[in-house]
Design a protein around this motif. Structure first.
Motif, PDB file in Angstrom:
ATOM      1  N   SER A  19      55.548  18.320  52.293  1.00  0.00           N
ATOM      2  CA  SER A  19      54.981  17.042  52.268  1.00  0.00           C
ATOM      3  C   SER A  19      56.048  15.943  52.077  1.00  0.00           C
ATOM      4  O   SER A  19      56.879  15.895  51.326  1.00  0.00           O
ATOM      5  N   TRP A  20      55.505  14.825  52.510  1.00  0.00           N
ATOM      6  CA  TRP A  20      56.367  13.737  52.069  1.00  0.00           C
ATOM      7  C   TRP A  20      55.358  12.388  52.173  1.00  0.00           C
ATOM      8  O   TRP A  20      54.308  12.314  52.422  1.00  0.00           O
ATOM      9  N   THR A  21      55.873  11.225  51.393  1.00  0.00           N
ATOM     10  CA  THR A  21      54.972  10.177  51.183  1.00  0.00           C
ATOM     11  C   THR A  21      55.911   8.950  51.718  1.00  0.00           C
ATOM     12  O   THR A  21      57.128   9.202  51.993  1.00  0.00           O
ATOM     13  N   THR A  22      55.191   7.935  51.796  1.00  0.00           N
ATOM     14  CA  THR A  22      55.841   6.677  52.183  1.00  0.00           C
ATOM     15  C   THR A  22      57.027   6.498  51.388  1.00  0.00           C
ATOM     16  O   THR A  22      58.069   5.860  51.837  1.00  0.00           O
ATOM     17  N   LYS A  23      56.948   6.559  49.991  1.00  0.00           N
ATOM     18  CA  LYS A  23      58.033   6.270  49.152  1.00  0.00           C
ATOM     19  C   LYS A  23      59.169   7.123  49.309  1.00  0.00           C
ATOM     20  O   LYS A  23      60.441   6.916  49.277  1.00  0.00           O
ATOM     21  N   ASP A  24      58.975   8.470  49.969  1.00  0.00           N
ATOM     22  CA  ASP A  24      59.952   9.311  50.172  1.00  0.00           C
ATOM     23  C   ASP A  24      60.880   8.772  51.632  1.00  0.00           C
ATOM     24  O   ASP A  24      62.017   8.836  51.362  1.00  0.00           O
ATOM     25  N   GLU A  49      56.029  -0.829  52.900  1.00  0.00           N
ATOM     26  CA  GLU A  49      55.173   0.349  53.269  1.00  0.00           C
ATOM     27  C   GLU A  49      54.038  -0.472  54.392  1.00  0.00           C
ATOM     28  O   GLU A  49      53.560   0.569  55.297  1.00  0.00           O
ATOM     29  N   GLU A 101      53.513   9.700  56.099  1.00  0.00           N
ATOM     30  CA  GLU A 101      53.381  10.446  55.275  1.00  0.00           C
ATOM     31  C   GLU A 101      52.733  11.611  55.879  1.00  0.00           C
ATOM     32  O   GLU A 101      52.152  11.189  56.900  1.00  0.00           O
ATOM     33  N   THR A 103      51.899  16.097  55.685  1.00  0.00           N
ATOM     34  CA  THR A 103      51.951  17.466  55.364  1.00  0.00           C
ATOM     35  C   THR A 103      52.216  18.417  56.456  1.00  0.00           C
ATOM     36  O   THR A 103      51.722  18.268  57.583  1.00  0.00           O
TER      37      THR A 103
END
Length: 285
Positions: A19-24, A49, A101, A103
């Motif tokens: 999984s990843w987020t906008t921060k990543d 973002e 973002e 999964t």
């Protein structure tokens, strides 16, 4: 023999959720030099973002799901010293735009082992899909010095004929002194890029930049110039790592436009245009 090709190729694929987020995504973009100038609308697409789009090369670090140099050494049948290992090349196929973002499920396996005589090449493949279907396929070519010579398949050549004529566009990108330290926060912890003692043990006088950092910087340059800033146009991206980059140097990125593709060559300005990326192709719509 430290590499048992038959055992390595017969190993079961490893599958797991990532999984990843906008921060990543933002951290990755900063790690490849995005955000300069900070208020440039073109750069805000990589850093803000509310406007965020994802450079396709983010796939090489997303969720730490792509097999890198270190993880490739933990495969069954592979027992080699990290200091003998270099990232030889990278091929990325994008099946559809990467969400900011998400999964997904990543399936990692050893796709090939090649005997180059004085070295071995491991091809580590990652296939990533989410609930809507395939997202990307990554192939990392890992070069292991001193581990060839068992009489195995030499594999296909990846060398291309040099582009004809003068480049259509040339740009330069400065590499920060702390670029490798920032980039490694996206998940590549190989001490070759941070530890001076380890770098010397591996044969370098100081830490070198991650090849995949140069890979990302180069794709960003192509997207921002010849592809009108549209990351969704990228279909595939392949390169051969032809030489190292030291933090603080300047990359010279030469581009040749073709029908549905861009050929690219990257060199280090301060070392007499020493080759860095070769046989590099961005396929696009």
């Amino acid at each position: 023999m430290p590499i048992d090709a038959a055992k390595a190729l017969a190993a079961e694929p490893r599958t797991g959720d990532i999984s990843w987020t906008t921060k990543d995504v933002q951290l990755y973009h900063l790690g490849i030099g995005a955000g300069i100038p900070a208020t440039d609308p073109g750069e805000l697409r990589y850093t803000l973002e509310s406007r965020l789009h994802v450079l396709p090369s983010f796939a090489t670090v997303a969720g730490a799901g792509a097999p890198g140099v270190i993880s490739g050494l933990s495969l069954p049948g592979v027992e080699v010293e990290l200091a003998k290992v270099l990232h030889g090349g990278q091929t990325l196929e994008i099946h559809r735009p990467i969400p900011a973002e998400g999964t997904a499920t990543a399936t990692n396996r050893l796709a090939a082992v090649y005997d180059k005589g004085k070295a071995a090449i491991l091809v580590l493949r990652t296939e990533v899909a989410d609930a809507d279907g395939p997202l990307w396929t990554n192939d990392a070519q890992i070069f292991v010095k001193g581990e060839g010579g068992w009489g195995g398949d030499r594999g296909p050549t990846t060398r291309l004929e040099p582009p004809a004529g003068e480049p259509d566009l040339t740009v330069e990108r400065a590499i920060r002194e702390d670029q490798a330290l920032l980039y490694r926060l996206s998940g590549d912890w190989n001490p070759l890029h941070a530890d001076p003692d380890f770098a010397q043990h591996a044969g370098f006088d100081r830490p070198i930049l991650h090849g995949l950092c140069t890979y990302g910087i180069t794709l960003k340059a192509v997207v921002d110039t010849l592809l009108g800033g549209d990351v969704s146009r990228v279909r595939s991206y392949s390169t051969r790592f032809a030489g190292v980059v030291f933090p603080g140097e300047t990359l010279r990125i030469r581009m040749w436009q073709g029908e549905g593709s861009v050929r690219v060559a990257v060199s280090a300005v301060e070392r007499g245009d020493a080759p860095v990326l070769a046989d590099t192709v961005v396929q696009h719509s």
